[in-house]
Design an enzyme around this catalytic site. Structure first.
Site, short mmCIF file in Angstrom:
data_model
loop_
_atom_site.label_atom_id
_atom_site.label_comp_id
_atom_site.label_asym_id
_atom_site.label_seq_id
_atom_site.Cartn_x
_atom_site.Cartn_y
_atom_site.Cartn_z
N SER A 154 0.82 -1.21 0.00
CA SER A 154 0.00 0.00 0.00
C SER A 154 0.85 1.26 0.00
CB SER A 154 -0.93 0.05 1.22
OG SER A 154 -1.68 1.25 1.19
N LYS A 168 -4.68 -6.75 3.34
CA LYS A 168 -4.64 -5.61 2.41
C LYS A 168 -6.05 -5.27 1.91
CE LYS A 168 -3.37 -2.25 -0.05
NZ LYS A 168 -3.68 -2.18 -1.42
N HIS A 225 -7.73 -3.40 4.59
CA HIS A 225 -7.13 -2.05 4.57
C HIS A 225 -7.88 -1.19 3.54
CE1 HIS A 225 -4.59 0.83 2.41
NE2 HIS A 225 -3.97 1.07 3.54
N ASN A 226 -8.11 -1.75 2.37
CA ASN A 226 -8.78 -0.99 1.32
C ASN A 226 -10.24 -0.71 1.68
OD1 ASN A 226 -6.36 -1.31 0.02
ND2 ASN A 226 -7.25 -1.85 -1.94
N GLU A 279 -10.13 2.06 3.89
CA GLU A 279 -9.80 3.23 3.05
C GLU A 279 -11.09 3.79 2.41
OE1 GLU A 279 -6.51 2.55 0.15
OE2 GLU A 279 -7.97 3.07 -1.38
C1 6PG Z 1 -3.21 1.43 -1.65
C2 6PG Z 1 -4.54 1.51 -2.37
C3 6PG Z 1 -4.53 0.87 -3.70
C4 6PG Z 1 -5.89 0.81 -4.39
C5 6PG Z 1 -6.45 2.12 -4.75
C6 6PG Z 1 -7.63 2.04 -5.66
O1 6PG Z 1 -3.26 0.87 -0.57
O2 6PG Z 1 -2.21 1.88 -2.14
O3 6PG Z 1 -5.50 0.84 -1.60
O4 6PG Z 1 -4.08 -0.44 -3.52
O5 6PG Z 1 -5.71 0.11 -5.57
O6 6PG Z 1 -6.77 2.84 -3.61
O7 6PG Z 1 -8.75 1.43 -5.12
P1 6PG Z 1 -10.17 1.65 -5.81
O8 6PG Z 1 -9.91 1.85 -7.27
O9 6PG Z 1 -10.96 0.41 -5.56
O10 6PG Z 1 -10.74 2.88 -5.18
#
Ligand code: 6PG
Length: 487
Positions: free
Chosen positions: A134, A188, A191-192, A195
């Site tokens: 990430s 991960k 985590h997303n 996010e």
């Molecule tokens: C990271 C992000 C990354 C992710 C983007 C896009 O941890 O660097 O999570 O891995 O691919 O944030 O996610 P979306 O396109 O689903 O919003």
């Protein structure tokens, strides 16, 4: 002729993330071999290695040359699109690898694909890691958060490298061995999901401040800069402040106002919500953020709906609500609502991880997960140190909501939180993430819920039985007969 020195590690797949991670590894002093199917990417990476400081990086144009240029036991990171391209890359590279060598997939892969590949790799004597990475482009180049799961032996082969390459925080590098199987990818993925939740909550704070508080982009930039000095300090708050400062080069005003309100996504947030449902874990804030992405995609439908409802007499109430607003207090309330909502969202993500850890026997260390998210990754935040400490105090914590420190903070903020949600509802501004978090809090904290009525209904129409609060056993009642009995 003197044989060329072998590289310490290899990396295949030189798109943005791959290139930057390879350069980061080389910069930390580990000679690296790189390979890409489209050879121009190899040359591009070689050029960058040259201009960014004569870094120890060699380019290779066939899978065989690439693999043979790496010292044994070989460790090869692949950073290609998740799914079929990973299988194709593994098959091209593994043909030249030997027992004891390791494949490390650094993509946002579905964890079950990793578990299948671990078995396939083992059949050839190869070791395998699924490693969440990430931090985007910048993180990959200067210090990402890394979440490797799979073979512990494979992890030990690259431990020195990943510990140097990862972001560094005061309590160590942002990497740890996550656990067996696909645990690195699963962590991960969550985590997303978190996010998504964070981004949704921030966008709601923006919506309320802008449309109820009447804040301009300049004011919003100032507010977010200010928030970034306190309990909300984080990468996402920091970049949000920056976004409000950028003017549109093609016209008047801020660029943010010219962006089409349709959110894209690649799938990890959806997987998080699917997994939460699969494991019967409530994750309403994360689910709300996903639903909002779906709804945002219906731009044409939303425009049509706005028209139909306006014609039907719907009037925006923003104006009337705004009249009585104390702007200074609203800003402070929104900060508190955002923080309290965030605690609930993280509680959901952590509880999903715990449920999966129990199911898969991964033995995840939640304090360590919070620690490696403190730097490098998209959700990095000062507040993760508090989560780390909460799990250190009590590794079996049922929920972050009941950690004594977080509990106190939520109670202190609940007045502001309720005011913001109430004001937003009155103004017709949807705040599904904040509402979901507040409802989660209000449901979780109540010793008695109206679930008794649902049980009665289930028993009435389906004889599903119910339990009683005052005696053991499963009970069934002839509800309709009793209710309609003539005295
Ligand atoms: C990271 C992000 C990354 C992710 C983007 C896009 O941890 O660097 O999570 O891995 O691919 O944030 O996610 P979306 O396109 O689903 O919003």
């Amino acid at each position: 002729m003197e044989a060329a020195a072998l590289s310490r590690i290899g990396l295949a797949g030189l798109a943005v993330m791959g290139q930057n991670l390879a350069l980061n590894i080389a910069e930390k002093g580990y000679p690296i071999s790189v390979y890409n199917r489209t050879t121009s990417k190899v040359d591009e990476t070689l050029d960058r290695a040259h201009t960014e400081g004569q870094l120890p990086l060699t380019g290779h144009y066939t899978p065989r040359d690439f693999i043979l240029s790496i010292q044994k036991p070989r460790s090869v990171i692949i950073l290609v699109k998740a799914g079929a391209p990973v299988d194709q890359t593994i098959s091209a590279l593994s043909a030249h690898m030997e027992p004891g060598d390791t494949i490390i997939d650094g993509g946002n892969e579905w964890y079950e694909n990793t578990e299948r590949r671990i078995i396939e790799a083992n059949e050839k004597g190869l070791l395998y890691l699924g490693m969440g990475v990430s931090g985007g482009e910048e993180g990959a180049r200067n210090g990402p958060s890394l979440m490797p799961g799979g073979s512990f032996e494979a992890y030990n082969n690259i431990k020195d490298i990943v510990e140097k390459v990862a972001a560094q925080v005061e309590d160590g590098p942002c990497v740890t061995y996550i656990g067996e199987g696909g645990s690195g990818n699963f962590v991960k993925m969550v985590h997303n999901g978190i996010e998504y939740g964070d981004m949704q909550l921030i966008s709601e704070a923006y919506d309320v401040l802008k449309n109820v508080g009447g804040c301009s982009n300049d004011e919003l930039a100032e507010i977010f800069d200010e928030w970034n000095k306190g309990e909300l300090e984080s990468f996402l708050i920091e970049i949000t402040a920056d976004i409000f400062k950028v003017k549109d080069e093609h016209g008047e005003g801020g660029l943010v106002d010219k962006i089409l309100d349709k959110t894209g996504m690649k799938g990890t947030g959806k997987w998080t919500v699917q997994q939460a449902a699969e494991l019967s874990v409530a994750a309403p804030t994360i689910a709300a953020s996903l639903d909002c992405r779906f709804l945002s995609g219906l731009k044409d439908e939303r425009e049509a709906a706005a028209k139909v409802l306006e014609d039907a007499g719907l009037k925006e109430d923003i104006g009337t609500v705004r009249k009585g607003i104390d702007k200074k207090r609203l800003i402070d309330d929104v900060r508190q609502a955002l923080y309290a909502s965030k605690i609930c969202s993280y509680a959901q993500g952590m509880n999903l991880l715990r449920a999966k850890s129990v199911e898969k026997d991964w033995n995840l260390n939640f304090g360590e997960l919070a620690r490696i998210w403190k730097g490098g990754c998209i959700i990095r935040a000062v507040f993760l140190d508090r989560i780390k400490k909460a799990y250190q105090r009590n590794p079996n914590l049922a929920s972050l909501v009941v950690d004594p420190d977080f509990a106190k903070e939520m109670v202190q903020r609940q007045g502001a939180w309720r005011r913001v949600v109430g004001t937003a509802i009155a103004a017709g501004i949807s705040t599904p993430g904040m509402c979901a978090s507040l409802a989660y809090f209000d449901t979780y904290r109540r010793a008695r819920l109206p679930a008794n009525l649902v049980q009665a209904q289930r028993d009435l129409f389906g004889a599903h039985t119910y339990e009683r609060i005052d005696r053991e056993g499963a009970f069934h009642t002839e509800w309709t007969k009793l209710a309609r009995k003539k005295n």
